[in-house]
Design an enzyme around this catalytic site. Structure first.
Site, mmCIF file in Angstrom:
data_model
loop_
_atom_site.group_PDB
_atom_site.id
_atom_site.type_symbol
_atom_site.label_atom_id
_atom_site.label_comp_id
_atom_site.label_asym_id
_atom_site.label_seq_id
_atom_site.Cartn_x
_atom_site.Cartn_y
_atom_site.Cartn_z
ATOM 1 N N LYS A 215 0.840 -1.204 0.000
ATOM 2 C CA LYS A 215 0.000 0.000 0.000
ATOM 3 C C LYS A 215 0.880 1.262 0.000
ATOM 4 O O LYS A 215 2.096 1.171 -0.066
ATOM 5 C CB LYS A 215 -0.941 -0.034 1.214
ATOM 6 C CG LYS A 215 -1.794 -1.321 1.295
ATOM 7 C CD LYS A 215 -2.908 -1.362 0.263
ATOM 8 C CE LYS A 215 -3.549 -2.727 0.062
ATOM 9 N NZ LYS A 215 -4.260 -3.294 1.169
HETATM 10 C C1 LIG Z 1 -5.214 -4.334 1.650
HETATM 11 C C2 LIG Z 1 -6.692 -4.241 1.716
HETATM 12 C C3 LIG Z 1 -7.417 -4.694 2.830
HETATM 13 C C4 LIG Z 1 -6.804 -5.459 3.966
HETATM 14 O O1 LIG Z 1 -5.698 -4.912 4.536
HETATM 15 P P1 LIG Z 1 -4.667 -5.839 5.357
HETATM 16 O O2 LIG Z 1 -3.779 -4.847 6.026
HETATM 17 O O3 LIG Z 1 -3.944 -6.681 4.349
HETATM 18 O O4 LIG Z 1 -5.452 -6.659 6.317
HETATM 19 C C5 LIG Z 1 -8.785 -4.478 2.841
HETATM 20 N N1 LIG Z 1 -9.423 -3.884 1.819
HETATM 21 C C6 LIG Z 1 -8.767 -3.476 0.708
HETATM 22 C C7 LIG Z 1 -9.528 -2.822 -0.385
HETATM 23 C C8 LIG Z 1 -7.387 -3.655 0.629
HETATM 24 O O5 LIG Z 1 -6.749 -3.274 -0.489
#
Ligand SMILES: *Cc1c(COP(=O)(O)O)cnc(C)c1O
Length: 371
Positions: free
Chosen positions: A184
């Site tokens: 991210k």
């Molecule tokens: C990455 C993501 C999540 C989950 O995040 P984690 O930190 O991996 O648990 C949830 N929703 C979306 C749209 C994501 O891209």
């Protein structure tokens, strides 16, 4: 051809990040100490919100958001089909039922008309997903949720640093959730957060991430007390000071990174304009797109193109298999727009440390493998 694989996403770690983590390792608090609080305050400021609650990951953040809204058995929450599975799972964790709305064909963002069609007397909330980093149409979603007395949550895991009509992502819904996974925009290794302007929702999420206990270890240490009460069934969804030190240090570079992502997107846009058969998703004039992903729709055989690009060391990916196609949710109905788009979408490499030459490598490989 490139001699190394260009990934679709990658973290950026510098010496200041490493130093910040080392400092916490040498301090008194490794977890739930002053750095968690400092990170929460900085993240709240970044998103223009009164409160940020940091948790162990983005999925825990979504779960805490559903808990704070009081979602439980018998409740329905409308989620889009085109997202990561965690957006739906957080509803199911609370015993609620995720109801799948379809997406708009041009942007793959949740379709407000499809949301309206799925509202029943049991609907309690909507979770909008800022797919790829583009904020949804929050004015329309807010009108819909107000008309029907629903809570509006945002899964903003793709969109930190973006905005809608000049308002920051994080302040566009009752609750907004974020992930700090390395792929991210900014990372804490694993981590997540929820932002809100409502102090009661923030209070409930702080309880929830610490077993449902009313005080944390640091507060008891400050009071010289051993007493605590568990008043709700919570989880251990805490994030550590070690992680938040990395988060604070990364946050200082977030705005620059989003600007770089937008410049990479502009270079893709220009390159693709002369490449028939590969088209970027539609961009709304109302938003500043944060570009977690740069998604294109391809006219030809997507699977063949995926393999040909991977062979050329271009680390393309597919986001996402619609949740309605997952075996666990197959009985929940279908969303034809999302399911058809799934056959055609490809995520091109997108991360701030990419050079213009990297972008051009992707464009050259696309030219060589299409047309
Ligand atoms: C990455 C993501 C999540 C989950 O995040 P984690 O930190 O991996 O648990 C949830 N929703 C979306 C749209 C994501 O891209």
């Amino acid at each position: 051809m490139r001699d190394n694989m260009l990934p679709y996403g990658r973290q950026s770690i510098d010496e200041a990040d490493i130093q910040a983590v080392v400092e916490v390792l040498q301090s008194d608090w490794l977890t739930t100490g002053p750095t968690v609080e400092a990170f929460e305050e900085a993240f709240a400021t970044q998103t223009g919100c009164a409160h940020a609650v940091a948790l162990s990951n983005g999925t825990a953040a979504l779960h805490a958001a559903m808990f704070a809204l009081g979602i439980g058995p018998g409740d329905e929450v409308i989620v889009p089909a085109m997202t990561f599975v965690a957006t739906a799972n957080c509803v199911a964790y609370q015993g609620g039922k995720p109801v799948f709305a379809d997406v708009l064909p041009a942007s793959l963002l949740i379709d407000p008309d499809s949301v309206a069609q799925h509202i029943t007397p049991r609907t309690r909330a909507i979770i909008a997903v800022d797919y790829a980093g583009q904020p949804c149409d929050y004015d329309r979603l807010r009108r819909l949720s107000d008309q029907h007395g629903l809570a509006l949550a945002a899964d903003a895991c793709h969109a930190v640093g973006g905005s809608y009509k000049g308002r920051s992502v994080g302040s566009l819904a009752d609750l907004s959730t974020f992930s700090f996974h390395p792929v991210k925009h900014m990372t804490t290794g694993e981590g997540g957060a929820v932002t809100t302007d409502q102090p009661e929702l923030a209070r409930r999420m702080r309880l929830f991430r610490n077993h449902g206990i009313t005080s944390d270890h640091r507060q008891r240490a400050a009071q010289g007390s051993w007493f605590y009460e568990m008043v709700e069934l919570g989880y251990n969804y805490r994030i550590s000071d070690i992680q938040c030190a990395l988060g604070l240090s990364q946050l200082a570079r977030l705005d620059r990174w989003v600007t770089r992502r937008q410049a990479i997107a502009a270079r893709y846009d220009t390159g693709l304009a002369s490449l028939p058969g590969v088209e970027p998703l539609a961009l709304s004039p109302d938003v500043s797109h944060a570009y977690h992903l740069y998604v294109v729709r391809v006219a030809g055989d997507r699977d063949a193109l995926f393999s040909a690009l991977r062979q050329r060391n271009i680390g393309v990916n597919v986001h996402y298999i619609p949740t309605t196609l997952q075996p666990y949710y197959r009985a929940a109905g279908s969303c034809p727009v999302a399911e058809q788009a799934y056959q055609q979408i490809l995520s091109l490499p997108m991360f701030p440390a990419m050079s213009d030459e990297d972008v051009d490598d992707v464009l050259t490989a696309l030219r060589d493998t299409t047309g």
